[in-house]
Structures are given as structure tokens and as C-alpha cells.
Design a protein around this motif. Structure first.
Motif, PDB file in Angstrom:
ATOM      1  N   UNK A   1      83.763  53.455  28.895  1.00 31.80           N
ATOM      2  CA  UNK A   1      82.763  54.288  29.569  1.00 31.80           C
ATOM      3  C   UNK A   1      82.343  53.684  30.908  1.00 31.80           C
ATOM      4  N   UNK A   2      83.334  53.284  31.681  1.00 30.24           N
ATOM      5  CA  UNK A   2      83.091  52.755  33.029  1.00 30.24           C
ATOM      6  C   UNK A   2      83.693  53.755  34.004  1.00 30.24           C
ATOM      7  N   UNK A   3      82.970  54.424  34.890  1.00 31.24           N
ATOM      8  CA  UNK A   3      81.522  54.590  34.867  1.00 31.24           C
ATOM      9  C   UNK A   3      81.085  55.512  33.745  1.00 31.24           C
ATOM     10  N   UNK A   4      79.858  55.591  33.405  1.00 31.94           N
ATOM     11  CA  UNK A   4      78.639  55.163  34.079  1.00 31.94           C
ATOM     12  C   UNK A   4      78.333  53.674  33.937  1.00 31.94           C
ATOM     13  N   UNK A   5      78.930  53.006  32.960  1.00 32.08           N
ATOM     14  CA  UNK A   5      78.692  51.577  32.795  1.00 32.08           C
ATOM     15  C   UNK A   5      79.513  50.771  33.786  1.00 32.08           C
ATOM     16  N   UNK A   6      79.354  49.482  33.725  1.00 35.66           N
ATOM     17  CA  UNK A   6      80.084  48.587  34.617  1.00 35.66           C
ATOM     18  C   UNK A   6      80.766  47.498  33.802  1.00 35.66           C
ATOM     19  N   UNK A   7      81.711  46.845  34.453  1.00 33.33           N
ATOM     20  CA  UNK A   7      82.444  45.739  33.830  1.00 33.33           C
ATOM     21  C   UNK A   7      81.762  44.417  34.189  1.00 33.33           C
ATOM     22  N   UNK A   8      82.178  43.361  33.511  1.00 39.39           N
ATOM     23  CA  UNK A   8      81.674  42.028  33.845  1.00 39.39           C
ATOM     24  C   UNK A   8      82.065  41.662  35.281  1.00 39.39           C
ATOM     25  N   UNK A   9      83.261  42.058  35.682  1.00 41.00           N
ATOM     26  CA  UNK A   9      83.737  41.743  37.040  1.00 41.00           C
ATOM     27  C   UNK A   9      82.851  42.410  38.081  1.00 41.00           C
ATOM     28  N   UNK A  10      82.488  43.692  37.851  1.00 43.60           N
ATOM     29  CA  UNK A  10      81.596  44.383  38.788  1.00 43.60           C
ATOM     30  C   UNK A  10      80.250  43.673  38.884  1.00 43.60           C
ATOM     31  N   UNK A  11      79.720  43.264  37.744  1.00 36.21           N
ATOM     32  CA  UNK A  11      78.436  42.566  37.769  1.00 36.21           C
ATOM     33  C   UNK A  11      78.571  41.205  38.460  1.00 36.21           C
ATOM     34  N   UNK A  12      79.711  40.562  38.320  1.00 31.54           N
ATOM     35  CA  UNK A  12      79.934  39.293  39.014  1.00 31.54           C
ATOM     36  C   UNK A  12      79.973  39.519  40.520  1.00 31.54           C
ATOM     37  N   UNK A  13      80.699  40.559  40.957  1.00 28.65           N
ATOM     38  CA  UNK A  13      80.806  40.864  42.392  1.00 28.65           C
ATOM     39  C   UNK A  13      79.459  41.227  42.993  1.00 28.65           C
ATOM     40  N   UNK A  14      78.610  41.881  42.225  1.00 25.79           N
ATOM     41  CA  UNK A  14      77.291  42.288  42.721  1.00 25.79           C
ATOM     42  C   UNK A  14      76.212  41.237  42.439  1.00 25.79           C
ATOM     43  N   UNK A  15      76.649  40.078  41.967  1.00 26.79           N
ATOM     44  CA  UNK A  15      75.761  38.951  41.683  1.00 26.79           C
ATOM     45  C   UNK A  15      74.664  39.296  40.656  1.00 26.79           C
ATOM     46  N   UNK A  16      75.056  40.088  39.652  1.00 21.93           N
ATOM     47  CA  UNK A  16      74.138  40.444  38.562  1.00 21.93           C
ATOM     48  C   UNK A  16      74.478  39.650  37.300  1.00 21.93           C
ATOM     49  N   UNK A  17      75.725  39.244  37.158  1.00 19.26           N
ATOM     50  CA  UNK A  17      76.168  38.580  35.930  1.00 19.26           C
ATOM     51  C   UNK A  17      75.397  37.286  35.672  1.00 19.26           C
ATOM     52  N   UNK A  18      75.176  36.492  36.710  1.00 23.00           N
ATOM     53  CA  UNK A  18      74.424  35.246  36.534  1.00 23.00           C
ATOM     54  C   UNK A  18      72.984  35.537  36.113  1.00 23.00           C
ATOM     55  N   UNK A  19      72.395  36.597  36.651  1.00 22.92           N
ATOM     56  CA  UNK A  19      71.035  36.985  36.262  1.00 22.92           C
ATOM     57  C   UNK A  19      70.999  37.394  34.791  1.00 22.92           C
ATOM     58  N   UNK A  20      72.068  38.072  34.335  1.00 23.08           N
ATOM     59  CA  UNK A  20      72.144  38.473  32.938  1.00 23.08           C
ATOM     60  C   UNK A  20      72.208  37.234  32.032  1.00 23.08           C
ATOM     61  N   UNK A  21      73.038  36.284  32.380  1.00 25.59           N
ATOM     62  CA  UNK A  21      73.173  35.071  31.570  1.00 25.59           C
ATOM     63  C   UNK A  21      71.853  34.309  31.532  1.00 25.59           C
ATOM     64  N   UNK A  22      71.163  34.229  32.665  1.00 29.30           N
ATOM     65  CA  UNK A  22      69.857  33.559  32.683  1.00 29.30           C
ATOM     66  C   UNK A  22      68.851  34.287  31.800  1.00 29.30           C
TER      67      UNK A  22
END
Length: 155
Positions: free
Chosen positions: A50-71
């Protein structure tokens, strides 16, 4: 030595002398609160179909959201479900939302408790999933708040 009680010799059982005297250093501490289990995370139910509307881990990494999620996960793992709800980090919906751009994945039972981890790098960012016990199963990454669509307020 036994003595009779004040109500007469046979009205009640005989009370032993010293029966109600407390023995020293025999008190067991009473536990006031049982510790509830802390929240754990599982990624086994992550749905990439279901991407989109969802996103992948790679997309979140590129948008600098993945680190915020892990924190955020690191902090949430220190809490139990009640504490996470009280701190408005976890919202439990129960049923899958009626207004959603997502659909229940076929590999997930329809009767699970759906929930989100909120405020991942801003108010919109969410990690949607379901809870079984104290385990949060990550299903969708939702940076645009499309899992549970609500009416905009004050616009």
C-alpha cells in the motif's frame, strides 16, 4: 497458657495468650503496583503493498524521518501501554478506521486492536499498526496522516 475470653468460657473459642502479639522483623513488604510490561515493536507485519498512501523505510530515510521514528520508538519502549497513552504517544482505535486511505492487509486478522504511534517528526507523522498484548506490530508508515482521516478544524 490459655485463658477464657470476656464473653464466658464456652461462648467463643479459647484465645491463646500472645496470639495477637506481632513477631519482630517478620513483615513482608506489600507490592503497591505490579509493573506492566513495556511496549515492544515488531516489523513482521509491515505492508509494502500500500505504497502510496504509505511510505517505505527508504522514503522515510531520504526525508530524514526514519531516525526520528527510531528515537520515538526508543522512548516509547520505556513505557507501558497506559503510560504511552497518557503521554499522547500512542492512540488505540480498536477497529480499523472507517475513513482511511489504507485497507486492512490480507495477512492480518480483522479483529486486532489498531493503533498509531503519533507525532513522528511533526504532528502529521504516524506509524500505524496493531497491538497484541504489549507488542506493537508496525504495518504502515504514514507521514501524511492518511491512516485515520479526520475533518480539519478551524479552517
Amino acid at each position: 497458657m490459655a485463658k477464657t475470653n470476656r464473653f464466658g468460657s464456652q461462648k467463643f473459642a479459647i484465645i491463646e495468650e500472645g496470639r495477637f502479639n506481632r513477631k519482630q522483623n517478620t513483615r513482608e513488604e506489600k507490592k503497591v503496583k505490579e509493573d506492566l510490561p513495556k511496549i515492544l515493536f515488531s516489523f513482521k507485519d509491515f505492508d509494502v503493498s500500500q505504497i502510496p498512501p504509505g511510505q517505505s523505510y527508504i522514503e522515510w530515510q531520504e526525508e530524514k524521518i526514519l531516525a526520528a521514528m527510531v528515537q520515538k520508538f526508543e522512548y516509547v519502549c520505556e513505557l507501558n501501554i497506559i503510560e504511552a497513552q497518557q503521554q499522547k504517544m500512542l492512540k488505540i482505535y480498536g477497529e480499523f478506521p472507517k475513513k482511511s486511505d489504507f485497507a486492512v492487509p490480507k495477512h492480518i486478522s480483522p479483529d486486532v486492536n489498531w493503533a498509531v504511534i503519533m507525532d513522528i517528526k511533526g504532528q502529521k507523522g504516524r506509524v500505524a499498526g496493531h497491538l497484541i498484548g504489549n507488542v506493537f506490530y508496525v504495518v504502515f508508515l504514514d507521514k501524511d496522516h492518511r491512516f485515520y482521516i479526520t475533518e480539519k478544524k478551524n479552517t
